[in-house]
Design a protein around this motif. Sequence first.
Motif, PDB file in Angstrom:
ATOM      1  N   ALA A 135     -73.501  58.935  87.812  1.00 24.73           N
ATOM      2  CA  ALA A 135     -72.609  60.020  88.227  1.00 24.73           C
ATOM      3  C   ALA A 135     -72.385  59.678  89.891  1.00 24.73           C
ATOM      4  CB  ALA A 135     -73.167  61.232  88.160  1.00 24.73           C
ATOM      5  N   GLY A 136     -70.877  59.843  90.077  1.00 26.37           N
ATOM      6  CA  GLY A 136     -70.659  59.409  91.515  1.00 26.37           C
ATOM      7  C   GLY A 136     -69.867  58.056  91.394  1.00 26.37           C
ATOM      8  N   GLY A 137     -69.936  57.322  90.248  1.00 29.09           N
ATOM      9  CA  GLY A 137     -69.405  55.775  90.076  1.00 29.09           C
ATOM     10  C   GLY A 137     -68.246  55.670  89.894  1.00 29.09           C
ATOM     11  N   SER A 138     -67.619  54.474  89.618  1.00 28.62           N
ATOM     12  CA  SER A 138     -66.197  54.441  89.224  1.00 28.62           C
ATOM     13  C   SER A 138     -66.007  53.357  88.280  1.00 28.62           C
ATOM     14  CB  SER A 138     -65.548  53.960  90.434  1.00 28.62           C
ATOM     15  OG  SER A 138     -65.223  54.681  91.623  1.00 28.62           O
ATOM     16  N   LEU A 139     -64.886  53.458  87.409  1.00 26.38           N
ATOM     17  CA  LEU A 139     -64.626  52.795  86.417  1.00 26.38           C
ATOM     18  C   LEU A 139     -63.128  52.583  86.314  1.00 26.38           C
ATOM     19  CD1 LEU A 139     -66.805  53.511  83.426  1.00 26.38           C
ATOM     20  CD2 LEU A 139     -66.770  51.458  84.701  1.00 26.38           C
ATOM     21  N   ARG A 140     -62.477  51.344  86.042  1.00 24.59           N
ATOM     22  CA  ARG A 140     -61.039  51.058  85.787  1.00 24.59           C
ATOM     23  C   ARG A 140     -60.879  50.924  84.392  1.00 24.59           C
ATOM     24  NH1 ARG A 140     -56.190  47.495  88.635  1.00 24.59           N
ATOM     25  NH2 ARG A 140     -57.040  45.976  87.356  1.00 24.59           N
ATOM     26  N   LEU A 141     -60.083  51.769  83.645  1.00 19.80           N
ATOM     27  CA  LEU A 141     -59.679  51.397  82.287  1.00 19.80           C
ATOM     28  C   LEU A 141     -58.376  50.668  82.357  1.00 19.80           C
ATOM     29  CD1 LEU A 141     -60.588  54.730  80.384  1.00 19.80           C
ATOM     30  CD2 LEU A 141     -62.004  52.783  80.873  1.00 19.80           C
ATOM     31  N   SER A 142     -58.253  49.635  81.470  1.00 18.43           N
ATOM     32  CA  SER A 142     -56.744  48.974  81.330  1.00 18.43           C
ATOM     33  C   SER A 142     -56.372  49.028  79.718  1.00 18.43           C
ATOM     34  CB  SER A 142     -56.882  47.425  81.433  1.00 18.43           C
ATOM     35  OG  SER A 142     -57.346  47.384  82.734  1.00 18.43           O
ATOM     36  N   CYS A 143     -55.009  49.287  79.738  1.00 18.69           N
ATOM     37  CA  CYS A 143     -54.377  49.348  78.445  1.00 18.69           C
ATOM     38  C   CYS A 143     -53.158  48.511  78.324  1.00 18.69           C
ATOM     39  CB  CYS A 143     -53.965  50.659  77.855  1.00 18.69           C
ATOM     40  SG  CYS A 143     -52.915  51.083  76.517  1.00 18.69           S
ATOM     41  N   ALA A 144     -53.407  47.380  77.682  1.00 18.48           N
ATOM     42  CA  ALA A 144     -52.229  46.468  77.406  1.00 18.48           C
ATOM     43  C   ALA A 144     -51.445  46.532  76.251  1.00 18.48           C
ATOM     44  CB  ALA A 144     -52.774  44.950  77.417  1.00 18.48           C
ATOM     45  N   ALA A 145     -50.030  46.709  76.515  1.00 17.53           N
ATOM     46  CA  ALA A 145     -49.224  47.031  75.202  1.00 17.53           C
ATOM     47  C   ALA A 145     -48.589  45.654  74.897  1.00 17.53           C
ATOM     48  CB  ALA A 145     -48.198  48.185  75.607  1.00 17.53           C
ATOM     49  N   SER A 146     -48.343  45.631  73.688  1.00 15.31           N
ATOM     50  CA  SER A 146     -47.549  44.560  72.916  1.00 15.31           C
ATOM     51  C   SER A 146     -46.750  44.894  71.990  1.00 15.31           C
ATOM     52  CB  SER A 146     -48.569  43.523  72.632  1.00 15.31           C
ATOM     53  OG  SER A 146     -49.438  43.867  71.641  1.00 15.31           O
ATOM     54  N   SER A 180     -39.602  50.068  72.874  1.00 14.14           N
ATOM     55  CA  SER A 180     -39.544  51.154  72.151  1.00 14.14           C
ATOM     56  C   SER A 180     -40.188  52.462  72.841  1.00 14.14           C
ATOM     57  CB  SER A 180     -39.758  51.327  70.610  1.00 14.14           C
ATOM     58  OG  SER A 180     -40.737  50.859  70.527  1.00 14.14           O
ATOM     59  N   ARG A 181     -41.078  52.076  73.665  1.00 14.45           N
ATOM     60  CA  ARG A 181     -42.147  53.176  73.992  1.00 14.45           C
ATOM     61  C   ARG A 181     -41.696  53.344  75.670  1.00 14.45           C
ATOM     62  NH1 ARG A 181     -44.433  51.687  79.106  1.00 14.45           N
ATOM     63  NH2 ARG A 181     -44.903  49.653  79.337  1.00 14.45           N
ATOM     64  N   CYS A 182     -41.858  54.699  75.928  1.00 10.85           N
ATOM     65  CA  CYS A 182     -41.633  55.329  77.186  1.00 10.85           C
ATOM     66  C   CYS A 182     -42.967  55.722  77.873  1.00 10.85           C
ATOM     67  CB  CYS A 182     -40.713  56.411  77.099  1.00 10.85           C
ATOM     68  SG  CYS A 182     -38.894  55.755  76.828  1.00 10.85           S
ATOM     69  N   ASP A 183     -43.162  57.051  77.782  1.00  6.95           N
ATOM     70  CA  ASP A 183     -44.468  57.524  78.431  1.00  6.95           C
ATOM     71  C   ASP A 183     -45.747  56.686  77.873  1.00  6.95           C
ATOM     72  OD1 ASP A 183     -42.993  60.756  77.761  1.00  6.95           O
ATOM     73  OD2 ASP A 183     -42.309  59.356  79.287  1.00  6.95           O
ATOM     74  N   MET A 184     -46.564  56.693  78.869  1.00  5.69           N
ATOM     75  CA  MET A 184     -47.806  56.223  78.611  1.00  5.69           C
ATOM     76  C   MET A 184     -48.888  56.917  79.055  1.00  5.69           C
ATOM     77  SD  MET A 184     -47.597  52.154  78.135  1.00  5.69           S
ATOM     78  CE  MET A 184     -49.461  52.136  77.421  1.00  5.69           C
ATOM     79  N   GLY A 185     -50.111  56.951  78.435  1.00  8.69           N
ATOM     80  CA  GLY A 185     -51.113  57.732  79.220  1.00  8.69           C
ATOM     81  C   GLY A 185     -52.601  57.710  78.553  1.00  8.69           C
ATOM     82  N   TRP A 186     -53.291  58.391  78.882  1.00  7.26           N
ATOM     83  CA  TRP A 186     -54.718  58.385  78.616  1.00  7.26           C
ATOM     84  C   TRP A 186     -55.198  59.656  77.892  1.00  7.26           C
ATOM     85  CZ3 TRP A 186     -57.384  53.975  78.379  1.00  7.26           C
ATOM     86  CH2 TRP A 186     -56.695  52.738  79.147  1.00  7.26           C
ATOM     87  N   ALA A 198     -37.634  59.142  72.637  1.00  8.87           N
ATOM     88  CA  ALA A 198     -36.868  60.348  72.207  1.00  8.87           C
ATOM     89  C   ALA A 198     -37.970  61.470  72.025  1.00  8.87           C
ATOM     90  CB  ALA A 198     -36.133  60.081  71.042  1.00  8.87           C
ATOM     91  N   ASN A 199     -39.137  61.290  71.888  1.00  3.12           N
ATOM     92  CA  ASN A 199     -39.966  62.274  71.789  1.00  3.12           C
ATOM     93  C   ASN A 199     -39.843  63.461  72.768  1.00  3.12           C
ATOM     94  OD1 ASN A 199     -41.095  60.808  69.965  1.00  3.12           O
ATOM     95  ND2 ASN A 199     -42.899  60.702  70.386  1.00  3.12           N
ATOM     96  N   ILE A 200     -40.175  64.943  72.060  1.00  2.58           N
ATOM     97  CA  ILE A 200     -40.245  65.824  73.026  1.00  2.58           C
ATOM     98  C   ILE A 200     -41.689  65.873  73.780  1.00  2.58           C
ATOM     99  CG2 ILE A 200     -40.515  68.440  73.120  1.00  2.58           C
ATOM    100  CD1 ILE A 200     -38.922  68.441  70.393  1.00  2.58           C
ATOM    101  N   ARG A 201     -41.578  66.381  75.168  1.00  2.00           N
ATOM    102  CA  ARG A 201     -42.648  66.418  75.906  1.00  2.00           C
ATOM    103  C   ARG A 201     -43.321  67.894  75.953  1.00  2.00           C
ATOM    104  NH1 ARG A 201     -40.027  63.284  80.774  1.00  2.00           N
ATOM    105  NH2 ARG A 201     -40.317  60.892  80.065  1.00  2.00           N
ATOM    106  N   HIS A 202     -44.804  68.121  75.885  1.00  2.00           N
ATOM    107  CA  HIS A 202     -45.295  69.360  75.973  1.00  2.00           C
ATOM    108  C   HIS A 202     -45.977  69.140  77.218  1.00  2.00           C
ATOM    109  CE1 HIS A 202     -44.141  69.433  71.964  1.00  2.00           C
ATOM    110  NE2 HIS A 202     -44.076  70.901  72.051  1.00  2.00           N
ATOM    111  N   PHE A 203     -46.264  70.258  78.019  1.00  2.00           N
ATOM    112  CA  PHE A 203     -47.194  70.409  79.085  1.00  2.00           C
ATOM    113  C   PHE A 203     -48.110  71.485  79.038  1.00  2.00           C
ATOM    114  CE2 PHE A 203     -45.132  67.227  81.419  1.00  2.00           C
ATOM    115  CZ  PHE A 203     -43.844  67.350  81.216  1.00  2.00           C
ATOM    116  N   PRO A 204     -49.392  71.422  78.982  1.00  2.76           N
ATOM    117  CA  PRO A 204     -49.976  70.028  78.835  1.00  2.76           C
ATOM    118  C   PRO A 204     -49.779  69.127  77.807  1.00  2.76           C
ATOM    119  CG  PRO A 204     -51.458  71.460  78.251  1.00  2.76           C
ATOM    120  CD  PRO A 204     -50.419  72.475  78.534  1.00  2.76           C
ATOM    121  N   TYR A 218     -48.170  55.876  69.150  1.00  2.00           N
ATOM    122  CA  TYR A 218     -49.107  54.802  69.282  1.00  2.00           C
ATOM    123  C   TYR A 218     -50.340  55.009  70.097  1.00  2.00           C
ATOM    124  CZ  TYR A 218     -44.280  53.044  68.429  1.00  2.00           C
ATOM    125  OH  TYR A 218     -43.117  53.042  67.907  1.00  2.00           O
ATOM    126  N   TRP A 219     -51.510  54.396  69.644  1.00  2.00           N
ATOM    127  CA  TRP A 219     -52.722  54.712  69.859  1.00  2.00           C
ATOM    128  C   TRP A 219     -53.677  53.478  69.786  1.00  2.00           C
ATOM    129  CZ3 TRP A 219     -54.087  59.492  71.928  1.00  2.00           C
ATOM    130  CH2 TRP A 219     -53.357  60.534  71.676  1.00  2.00           C
TER     131      TRP A 219
END
Length: 126
Positions: free
Chosen positions: A14-25, A30-36, A101-107, A115-116
């Motif tokens: 607890a209190g530590g840090s990590l950095r996640l990476s995601c490489a797309a290929s 054809s992809r727009c929004d990206m996230g976690w 072209a996807n619809i976005r929802h919030f949240p 794609y996952w």
Amino acid sequence: QVQLVESGGGSVQAGGSLRLSCAASGDTYSRCDMGWFRQAPGKEREGVAIDYTGGSTYYADSVKGRFTISQEIAKNTVYLQMNGLKPEDTAMYYCAAAACANIRHFPPRIGDFDYWGQGTQVTVSS
């Protein structure tokens, strides 16, 4: 088709840090929004941080001020910098990408993304 490969998960205190990476290929044009998203045992998958095409971002209330999403467009890579980690952040973290072209929802909803990645485990001990 877009392929997503995550890396950077692990175990921290607890209190530590990590950095996640995601490489797309693949057909990255054809992809727009990206996230976690993340999913803890016995819980539903939830949106954590999304980087929307156009410049806006979404953060879940539980991670605001601690997590930061960023992209390196030239490398087709999205990052999630996680600071001040808490035991409740323990989950499988998934990278996701949405068609343009996807619809976005919030949240954001799982169905907004096409794609996952396979997921990377983050475990935070107290």
